[in-house]
Design a protein around this motif. Structure first.
Motif, PDB file in Angstrom:
ATOM      1  N   ARG A 110      -4.058   1.844   0.969  1.00 15.26           N
ATOM      2  CA  ARG A 110      -3.859   3.255   1.335  1.00 15.26           C
ATOM      3  C   ARG A 110      -2.899   3.347   2.525  1.00 15.26           C
ATOM      4  O   ARG A 110      -3.316   3.656   3.644  1.00 15.26           O
ATOM      5  CB  ARG A 110      -5.186   3.892   1.714  1.00 15.26           C
ATOM      6  N   PRO A 111      -1.635   3.112   2.303  1.00 12.48           N
ATOM      7  CA  PRO A 111      -0.677   3.087   3.424  1.00 12.48           C
ATOM      8  C   PRO A 111      -0.515   4.437   4.128  1.00 12.48           C
ATOM      9  O   PRO A 111      -0.060   4.474   5.272  1.00 12.48           O
ATOM     10  CB  PRO A 111       0.633   2.647   2.767  1.00 12.48           C
ATOM     11  N   SER A 112      -0.913   5.532   3.507  1.00 15.41           N
ATOM     12  CA  SER A 112      -0.764   6.842   4.150  1.00 15.41           C
ATOM     13  C   SER A 112      -2.033   7.288   4.874  1.00 15.41           C
ATOM     14  O   SER A 112      -2.059   8.368   5.458  1.00 15.41           O
ATOM     15  CB  SER A 112      -0.358   7.894   3.109  1.00 15.41           C
ATOM     16  N   ASP A 113      -3.070   6.459   4.889  1.00 19.63           N
ATOM     17  CA  ASP A 113      -4.326   6.796   5.566  1.00 19.63           C
ATOM     18  C   ASP A 113      -4.142   6.593   7.071  1.00 19.63           C
ATOM     19  O   ASP A 113      -4.162   5.463   7.570  1.00 19.63           O
ATOM     20  CB  ASP A 113      -5.456   5.916   5.025  1.00 19.63           C
ATOM     21  N   LYS A 114      -3.966   7.699   7.790  1.00 21.89           N
ATOM     22  CA  LYS A 114      -3.675   7.624   9.230  1.00 21.89           C
ATOM     23  C   LYS A 114      -4.838   7.025  10.022  1.00 21.89           C
ATOM     24  O   LYS A 114      -4.627   6.257  10.953  1.00 21.89           O
ATOM     25  CB  LYS A 114      -3.343   9.013   9.768  1.00 21.89           C
ATOM     26  N   ASP A 115      -6.056   7.401   9.646  1.00 21.14           N
ATOM     27  CA  ASP A 115      -7.223   6.877  10.359  1.00 21.14           C
ATOM     28  C   ASP A 115      -7.320   5.362  10.193  1.00 21.14           C
ATOM     29  O   ASP A 115      -7.574   4.639  11.160  1.00 21.14           O
ATOM     30  CB  ASP A 115      -8.502   7.556   9.863  1.00 21.14           C
TER      31      ASP A 115
END
Length: 176
Positions: A110-115
């Motif tokens: 999940r490369p776009s998961d900021k957390d």
């Protein structure tokens, strides 16, 4: 009870547990996740959710949370929340390298998961800091042989040896 009925009942218990969790009644959430697991012990989500509830209790239950997250991953190695929850438990237990490995998995999937990225960076920073601290500590322990030599006492010894040698030469009649 047939398998379909057990699974349906387990799903209802999970929903009940989810509601308790949302209300921050973690003890009841854990109870109902556990009941759901008794009906369907092969459901990774139930273990993962109970792991999260155990972690939220913050009363020395991180070991159990880690166990449940690990069990969730044994059941479904592609269940990303399991990696995230296991990483969280490992962080709380001070097992930073293990946590980093799981956070890496989450960020890769999940490369776009900021957390997840933030937690990965935080954990990576701690791992590097710990490695640096170990390196400094071992440098202090690894003293050079030269540092351990007592030159002043060695000089005195050489002087004494020289005096003794001279006396022996006088006694034996040999030249120094």
């Amino acid at each position: 009870m047939a398998e379909e009925e057990r699974n349906a009942s387990a799903e209802k218990l999970k929903e009940k547990a989810n509601n308790y969790f949302k209300d921050k009644d973690y003890e009841n959430a854990i109870k109902y996740y556990t009941d759901a697991l008794e009906l369907n012990p092969s459901n990774a989500v139930y273990y993962s959710n109970r792991s999260l509830a155990l972690a939220y209790l913050r009363t020395e239950c991180y070991g159990y949370a880690l166990g449940d997250a690990t069990r969730a991953l044994e059941l479904d190695k592609n269940y990303i929340k399991g990696y995230y929850r296991r990483a969280t438990s490992n962080m709380a237990l001070g097992k930073f390298k293990a946590a980093l490995k799981d956070y890496e998995t989450v960020v890769r999937v999940r490369p776009s998961d900021k957390d997840a990225k933030m937690k990965y960076q935080e954990c990576n920073k701690i791992v590097k800091q710990k490695a640096f601290e170990r390196a400094i500590a071992s440098d202090e322990l690894k003293r050079s042989v030269v540092d351990s030599l007592d030159i002043e006492n060695m000089s005195k010894c050489f002087e004494e040896v020289s005096v003794i040698r001279s006396k022996l030469c006088l006694i034996t009649g040999n030249r120094p």
